[in-house]
Design a protein around this motif. Structure first.
Motif, mmCIF file in Angstrom:
data_model
loop_
_atom_site.group_PDB
_atom_site.id
_atom_site.type_symbol
_atom_site.label_atom_id
_atom_site.label_comp_id
_atom_site.label_asym_id
_atom_site.label_seq_id
_atom_site.Cartn_x
_atom_site.Cartn_y
_atom_site.Cartn_z
ATOM 1 N N MET A 117 57.882 128.597 46.147
ATOM 2 C CA MET A 117 57.045 127.493 46.542
ATOM 3 C C MET A 117 58.086 126.189 46.632
ATOM 4 N N ALA A 118 58.916 126.247 45.882
ATOM 5 C CA ALA A 118 59.878 125.202 45.619
ATOM 6 C C ALA A 118 60.915 125.184 46.790
ATOM 7 N N ILE A 119 61.483 126.437 47.046
ATOM 8 C CA ILE A 119 62.229 126.616 48.244
ATOM 9 C C ILE A 119 61.750 126.314 49.647
ATOM 10 N N LEU A 120 60.716 126.733 49.550
ATOM 11 C CA LEU A 120 59.761 126.324 51.210
ATOM 12 C C LEU A 120 59.866 124.916 51.120
ATOM 13 N N GLY A 121 59.181 124.389 50.161
ATOM 14 C CA GLY A 121 58.784 122.983 49.941
ATOM 15 C C GLY A 121 59.957 121.882 50.278
ATOM 16 N N PHE A 122 61.002 122.170 49.737
ATOM 17 C CA PHE A 122 62.334 121.302 50.046
ATOM 18 C C PHE A 122 63.040 121.620 51.418
ATOM 19 N N LEU A 123 62.739 122.806 51.928
ATOM 20 C CA LEU A 123 63.068 123.190 53.330
ATOM 21 C C LEU A 123 62.149 122.497 54.317
ATOM 22 N N ARG A 124 61.036 122.290 53.816
ATOM 23 C CA ARG A 124 60.061 121.741 54.898
ATOM 24 C C ARG A 124 60.528 120.304 55.145
ATOM 25 N N ASP A 125 61.194 119.761 54.425
ATOM 26 C CA ASP A 125 61.788 118.377 54.740
ATOM 27 C C ASP A 125 62.876 118.497 55.383
ATOM 28 N N PHE A 126 63.884 119.161 55.235
ATOM 29 C CA PHE A 126 65.101 119.189 56.171
ATOM 30 C C PHE A 126 65.792 120.675 55.724
ATOM 31 N N PRO A 127 66.608 121.285 56.550
ATOM 32 C CA PRO A 127 67.386 122.390 56.136
ATOM 33 C C PRO A 127 68.519 122.071 55.026
ATOM 34 N N LEU A 128 68.519 123.274 54.379
ATOM 35 C CA LEU A 128 69.484 122.907 53.116
ATOM 36 C C LEU A 128 70.210 124.354 52.964
ATOM 37 N N HIS A 129 71.362 124.451 52.120
ATOM 38 C CA HIS A 129 72.035 125.612 51.988
ATOM 39 C C HIS A 129 71.597 125.798 50.348
ATOM 40 N N GLY A 130 71.691 127.164 49.961
ATOM 41 C CA GLY A 130 71.414 127.765 48.624
ATOM 42 C C GLY A 130 72.113 126.934 47.617
ATOM 43 N N TYR A 131 73.069 126.478 47.572
ATOM 44 C CA TYR A 131 73.519 125.714 46.543
ATOM 45 C C TYR A 131 72.856 124.362 46.416
ATOM 46 N N ASP A 132 72.850 123.816 47.447
ATOM 47 C CA ASP A 132 72.009 122.374 47.525
ATOM 48 C C ASP A 132 70.319 122.617 46.833
ATOM 49 N N LEU A 133 70.005 123.746 47.181
ATOM 50 C CA LEU A 133 68.568 123.947 46.707
ATOM 51 C C LEU A 133 68.663 124.140 45.458
ATOM 52 N N LYS A 134 69.547 124.889 44.840
ATOM 53 C CA LYS A 134 69.587 125.140 43.484
ATOM 54 C C LYS A 134 69.709 123.899 42.730
ATOM 55 N N ASN A 135 70.502 122.870 43.116
ATOM 56 C CA ASN A 135 70.608 121.468 42.401
ATOM 57 C C ASN A 135 69.436 120.776 42.555
ATOM 58 N N ARG A 136 68.795 120.986 43.801
ATOM 59 C CA ARG A 136 67.439 120.225 43.915
ATOM 60 C C ARG A 136 66.236 120.585 43.012
ATOM 61 N N VAL A 137 66.169 121.829 43.033
ATOM 62 C CA VAL A 137 65.047 122.709 42.103
ATOM 63 C C VAL A 137 65.756 122.189 40.514
ATOM 64 N N ALA A 138 66.815 122.395 40.312
ATOM 65 C CA ALA A 138 67.236 122.087 38.993
ATOM 66 C C ALA A 138 66.829 120.753 38.694
ATOM 67 N N ALA A 139 66.972 119.539 39.505
ATOM 68 C CA ALA A 139 66.660 118.072 39.168
ATOM 69 C C ALA A 139 65.018 118.095 39.104
ATOM 70 N N LEU A 140 64.341 118.662 40.219
ATOM 71 C CA LEU A 140 62.820 118.680 39.925
ATOM 72 C C LEU A 140 62.464 119.203 38.762
ATOM 73 N N ALA A 141 62.688 120.274 38.521
ATOM 74 C CA ALA A 141 62.175 120.959 37.316
ATOM 75 C C ALA A 141 63.315 120.863 35.932
ATOM 76 N N GLY A 142 63.978 119.714 36.295
ATOM 77 C CA GLY A 142 65.250 119.440 35.392
ATOM 78 C C GLY A 142 65.001 119.503 33.983
ATOM 79 N N HIS A 143 63.754 118.861 33.765
ATOM 80 C CA HIS A 143 63.038 118.634 32.444
ATOM 81 C C HIS A 143 62.596 119.859 31.922
#
Lengths: 184, 184
Positions: free
Chosen positions: A1-27
């Motif tokens: 869900m997080a992958i598709l959710g982030f991609l819905r905003d703009f295209p991203l590559h895997g590494y960037d996705l990883k960092n964004r998911v880590a920040a969102l669920a960072g805690h």
DNA sequence: GTACTCTACCTCGGAGTCGATATATATTCT
DNA sequence: AGAATATATATCGACTCCGAGGTAGAGTAC
């Protein structure tokens, strides 16, 4: 869900996705490579996203990922009708909340918030004695259990307040829409 | 951890344990049979608990479970030196907190709380734009993301307050102990 | 009498996740 | 020159956990 959710905003590559998911669920916890890349592949095989190889800005070439219409539909299905654990598990609920704006219908958003609201309304009794009798917070020996219940309660009340105001606002908006439509 | 933590208070059978774990993590998710019973067996094989068959109060016979000295030692090791994910994942942290009183040394308790405190001190930035620039809460388009950050912040501040007061109290107590010892 | 529900235990297959490992490129530090 | 670090992707084995299913006893509703 997080992958598709982030991609819905703009295209991203895997590494960037990883960092964004880590920040969102960072805690919570960062996503592992061994989880991310197979999941991307699975979503690609399911037709939820496409990839384009692009030169890396700094190092190795990237795979730019773009969400497809099928992917958007899948994301909306997950958001519109979330599995029970997405309502009851705080971690999962917050991930869902981060992408709920991708459900464009205010009524649908309101229904999801109401499910969480209903869940939070249930009285929570955390601890019991030998005979299965509930122990009220002020009779707990452990200061940690006391704090746990106290924090839990105040947090729930805070989220309930927020949910109520959001639901009211969304229903007001949806109400206008309905009135405008029925007013034709 | 929850199994040994509950058994440390008094002996229980599997079904009762299941209900207690479900109540504790009730707002999270109940534990499945397929998780509980194999885990009990694993703990038994590891010598952490013993079982005695007793007649069921209502129906089928129960297996009353009792924690052993090895089990108590294992529980204390888990509590004293929790894996990082038990500090960073709210769900796991609250389970840990529910049993932290089984660590009898105030200094050790304080150290664990301080680890959580240190983690909560880190500034949390949840969302970023296309270029990786952080987006402050008041500039987010989604009211859900705004609420998410707002709730997250106020919750963190609340827990930090509680942690600080608990740590101070525990250190005061541990300080007395040290002073008494060194005063010999 | 028989269907349903609650108590109580257990197993198996499958899904999901992690951690280790591997491969490469570019930059920075020593 | 060489080492370390950050970027970037991918696979594999091990582990955890769930969900579905099975067994069984005792009470309750119809």
């Amino acid at each position: 869900m997080a992958i598709l959710g982030f991609l819905r905003d703009f295209p991203l590559h895997g590494y960037d996705l990883k960092n964004r998911v880590a920040a969102l669920a960072g805690h919570v916890r960062p996503i592992a490579d061994g989880t991310l890349y197979p999941t991307i592949k699975k979503l690609e095989d399911a037709g939820c996203l496409t990839r384009r190889t692009a030169p890396g800005s700094v190092a190795a070439p990237r795979h730019m990922l773009e969400i497809t219409q099928d992917g958007t539909d899948q994301l909306r299905r997950w958001l519109r009708n979330p599995e029970p654990v997405f309502i009851t598990d705080d971690n999962k609920w917050y991930v869902l909340l981060a992408f709920l704006h991708h459900l464009e219908n205010a009524r649908e958003q309101s229904i999801v918030l109401a499910r969480r609201r209903e869940f939070l309304d249930q009285p929570t009794q955390l601890f019991f004695d030998e005979h299965g009798r509930p122990i009220p917070a002020d009779q707990l020996d452990s200061p940690f259990r006391k704090g746990l219940m106290q924090i839990h309660r105040s947090f729930n009340l805070g989220e309930i307040d927020w949910l109520d105001s959001q639901i009211a606002e969304l229903d007001r908006r949806a109400g206008y829409t309905v009135r405008q439509r029925t007013g034709d």
